[in-house]
Design a protein around this motif. Structure first.
Motif, mmCIF file in Angstrom:
data_model
loop_
_atom_site.group_PDB
_atom_site.id
_atom_site.type_symbol
_atom_site.label_atom_id
_atom_site.label_comp_id
_atom_site.label_asym_id
_atom_site.label_seq_id
_atom_site.Cartn_x
_atom_site.Cartn_y
_atom_site.Cartn_z
ATOM 1 N N ARG A 111 4.972 9.797 -4.510
ATOM 2 C CA ARG A 111 6.005 10.742 -4.723
ATOM 3 C C ARG A 111 7.056 10.463 -3.386
ATOM 4 N N ARG A 112 8.111 10.972 -3.872
ATOM 5 C CA ARG A 112 9.197 11.016 -2.443
ATOM 6 C C ARG A 112 9.743 12.134 -1.962
ATOM 7 N N ILE A 113 9.999 12.384 -0.685
ATOM 8 C CA ILE A 113 10.362 13.443 -0.332
ATOM 9 C C ILE A 113 11.823 13.149 0.490
ATOM 10 N N THR A 114 12.981 13.841 0.030
ATOM 11 C CA THR A 114 14.336 13.258 0.454
ATOM 12 C C THR A 114 14.778 14.249 1.338
ATOM 13 N N MET A 115 15.734 14.032 2.544
ATOM 14 C CA MET A 115 15.933 15.108 3.357
ATOM 15 C C MET A 115 17.404 14.540 3.942
ATOM 16 N N ASN A 116 18.188 15.498 4.421
ATOM 17 C CA ASN A 116 19.628 15.378 4.833
ATOM 18 C C ASN A 116 19.850 14.643 6.024
ATOM 19 N N TYR A 117 18.674 15.024 7.087
ATOM 20 C CA TYR A 117 18.941 14.411 8.338
ATOM 21 C C TYR A 117 17.581 13.373 8.855
ATOM 22 N N THR A 118 17.946 12.605 9.602
ATOM 23 C CA THR A 118 16.736 11.777 10.252
ATOM 24 C C THR A 118 15.945 12.478 11.067
ATOM 25 N N HIS A 119 16.165 13.652 11.790
ATOM 26 C CA HIS A 119 15.330 14.137 12.474
ATOM 27 C C HIS A 119 14.300 14.980 11.493
ATOM 28 N N GLN A 120 14.873 15.679 10.257
ATOM 29 C CA GLN A 120 13.724 16.267 9.575
ATOM 30 C C GLN A 120 12.849 14.989 8.915
ATOM 31 N N GLY B 225 3.825 12.510 5.062
ATOM 32 C CA GLY B 225 4.141 11.180 4.292
ATOM 33 C C GLY B 225 4.514 10.140 5.133
ATOM 34 N N VAL B 226 5.054 9.110 4.682
ATOM 35 C CA VAL B 226 5.395 7.754 5.624
ATOM 36 C C VAL B 226 6.997 7.761 5.720
ATOM 37 N N ALA B 227 7.629 7.943 6.917
ATOM 38 C CA ALA B 227 9.029 7.929 7.003
ATOM 39 C C ALA B 227 9.545 6.755 7.435
ATOM 40 N N LEU B 228 10.873 6.359 6.990
ATOM 41 C CA LEU B 228 11.410 5.172 7.720
ATOM 42 C C LEU B 228 12.450 5.668 8.644
ATOM 43 N N ALA B 229 11.720 5.259 9.821
ATOM 44 C CA ALA B 229 12.346 5.934 11.107
ATOM 45 C C ALA B 229 13.427 4.938 11.718
ATOM 46 N N ASP C 41 0.685 -1.342 0.123
ATOM 47 C CA ASP C 41 0.157 0.048 -0.014
ATOM 48 C C ASP C 41 0.790 1.054 -0.005
ATOM 49 N N LEU C 42 2.046 1.155 0.171
ATOM 50 C CA LEU C 42 3.143 2.300 0.337
ATOM 51 C C LEU C 42 3.060 3.067 -1.137
ATOM 52 N N SER C 43 2.703 2.322 -2.090
ATOM 53 C CA SER C 43 2.667 2.599 -3.555
ATOM 54 C C SER C 43 1.666 4.046 -3.743
ATOM 55 N N GLY C 44 0.591 4.023 -2.771
ATOM 56 C CA GLY C 44 -0.181 5.174 -2.639
ATOM 57 C C GLY C 44 -0.163 6.431 -1.972
ATOM 58 N N HIS C 45 1.235 6.277 -1.319
ATOM 59 C CA HIS C 45 1.556 7.496 -0.352
ATOM 60 C C HIS C 45 2.993 8.066 -0.717
ATOM 61 N N THR C 46 3.369 9.015 -0.041
ATOM 62 C CA THR C 46 4.642 9.825 -0.271
ATOM 63 C C THR C 46 5.565 9.156 0.706
ATOM 64 N N LEU C 47 6.725 8.729 0.309
ATOM 65 C CA LEU C 47 7.555 8.048 1.237
ATOM 66 C C LEU C 47 8.751 9.382 1.298
ATOM 67 N N VAL C 48 8.986 9.467 2.777
ATOM 68 C CA VAL C 48 10.053 10.343 3.230
ATOM 69 C C VAL C 48 11.398 9.354 3.799
ATOM 70 N N GLU C 49 12.306 10.110 3.135
ATOM 71 C CA GLU C 49 13.541 9.199 3.550
ATOM 72 C C GLU C 49 14.912 10.014 3.279
ATOM 73 N N MET C 50 16.100 9.774 4.081
ATOM 74 C CA MET C 50 17.319 10.561 4.136
ATOM 75 C C MET C 50 17.922 9.925 2.646
ATOM 76 N N ASP C 51 18.616 11.126 2.216
ATOM 77 C CA ASP C 51 19.422 10.684 1.075
ATOM 78 C C ASP C 51 20.530 11.979 1.007
ATOM 79 N N ASP C 52 21.520 11.642 1.689
ATOM 80 C CA ASP C 52 22.824 12.570 1.749
ATOM 81 C C ASP C 52 24.109 12.112 0.832
ATOM 82 N N GLY C 53 23.642 10.822 0.084
ATOM 83 C CA GLY C 53 24.895 10.202 -0.575
ATOM 84 C C GLY C 53 25.724 9.390 0.274
ATOM 85 N N SER C 54 25.589 9.193 1.525
ATOM 86 C CA SER C 54 26.472 8.462 2.541
ATOM 87 C C SER C 54 26.103 7.067 2.477
ATOM 88 N N VAL C 55 27.071 6.137 3.013
ATOM 89 C CA VAL C 55 26.725 4.835 2.905
ATOM 90 C C VAL C 55 25.737 4.590 4.107
#
Length: 328
Positions: free
Chosen positions: A230-239, A249-253, A193-207
């Motif tokens: 859709r996706r929303i990418t952010m630099n930090y987990t707390h964001q 959206g749905v965050a992977l915490a 069902d995640l296909s119907g939602h916005t996924l929020v995740e961190m993406d700073d290019g790190s391992v």
């Protein structure tokens, strides 16, 4: 070239200049500096001669900065402020117990800072200096006592003590949960069902970002090709956490960072405990050169380890759980 003008300027003279420039008064500056007015005037005159430029326009009732004076003030004012700040810090560190800790911003925001009042209450005589940065820290940095960092077990430096593992879980805020319950948002009962939602995740290019990304969570379920609304990418987990609380959206915490927020009800796990997946990372306490077994550093270390034990208990990080780590 006049070699006299290549000498370093006296700090006392620069302080007198800054005082006159700030107060626009020789007499007021002299009073602040505990000098006589003629002494301040002589200092400024000597400075002007050394620079070869007038710094003030002296009138009968007022003093004004010249262009050269304004240029010098722009350089002197912040420099003196930095010097005074450093001196205060050095004096404070010599007169009071203190602990210097470095960690990454999300760990500081979500895990360490909410717990710090308990340590401060029990140790009122110890100052905490917290440096929140993603910059790699040398273990022999004498300015720092402890580092709280995350990495795979095989990359942990010598002497590092494991705090807890990294358990990932999808989370949503109350606003989105209520919208789903009303039928105003797509259902969220199973991972597909995640296909119907916005996924929020961190993406700073790190391992770390790759290990804690939605792709890593979806792959074991055979859903690595899932395309969200859709996706929303952010630099930090707390964001990410704040975005989920705000209903974006749905965050992977990281459960270790948000279990207190889940307990309060500000975040909800739509898939419950079944949605939790261990990543390959763990969190570590790393003693640094500056600690030198000072009592306040040892007290802080014990406190962090006690809090980490509570976190392990809260997230189910038991010795018989395979978290991808090799133990404490």
């Amino acid at each position: 070239m006049n070699m006299l003008r290549q000498r370093p300027l006296s700090l006392d003279v620069l302080r007198s200049f800054e005082a006159v420039a700030r107060l626009l008064s020789f007499s007021a500056a002299a009073e602040e500096m505990h000098l006589t007015q003629p002494a301040v005037s002589r200092q400024i005159k000597a400075l002007e001669e050394e620079l070869g430029a007038a710094l003030f326009q002296r009138g009968t009732r007022k003093v004004e900065l010249t262009q050269a004076g304004r240029s010098l003030l722009r350089a002197v004012e912040p420099s003196l402020g930095k010097i005074d700040s450093a001196v205060r810090q050095i004096r404070l560190s010599r007169s009071r117990a203190s602990v210097s800790v470095t960690t990454f911003p999300s760990f500081a925001t979500l895990w360490l800072m909410p717990r710090l009042p308990d340590f401060e209450r029990d140790h009122p005589g110890a100052d905490i200096r917290l440096s929140a940065t993603d910059r790699l820290i040398e273990v022999d940095d004498e300015e720092l006592d402890l580092a709280l960092r995350g990495c795979r077990p095989e990359h942990a430096p010598p002497g590092a003590v494991r705090l807890f593992g990294d358990l990932l879980t999808p989370v949503i805020g109350v606003r989105l949960a209520e919208a789903i319950a009303r039928g105003d948002a797509p259902p969220l009962q199973q991972p597909g069902d995640l296909s119907g939602h916005t996924l929020v995740e961190m993406d700073d290019g790190s391992v770390a970002a790759a290990a804690q990304a939605w792709t890593a969570w979806l792959a074991p379920l055979g859903l690595e090709q899932l395309t969200p609304r859709r996706r929303i990418t952010m630099n930090y987990t707390h964001q990410q956490t704040q975005a989920a609380i705000a209903g974006q959206g749905v965050a992977l915490a990281r459960l270790a960072m948000v279990h207190d927020v889940l307990e309060r009800g500000d975040l909800i796990e739509p898939f419950g405990a079944a949605g939790r997946r261990w990543s390959t990372w763990c969190y570590w306490l790393v003693p640094l050169a500056g600690g030198s077994r000072r009592p306040e550093v040892e007290a802080f270390t014990r406190w962090v380890l006690e809090e980490a034990a509570l976190t392990r208990q809260a997230i189910g990080d038991a010795p018989d759980v395979d978290t991808g780590a090799h133990g404490d």
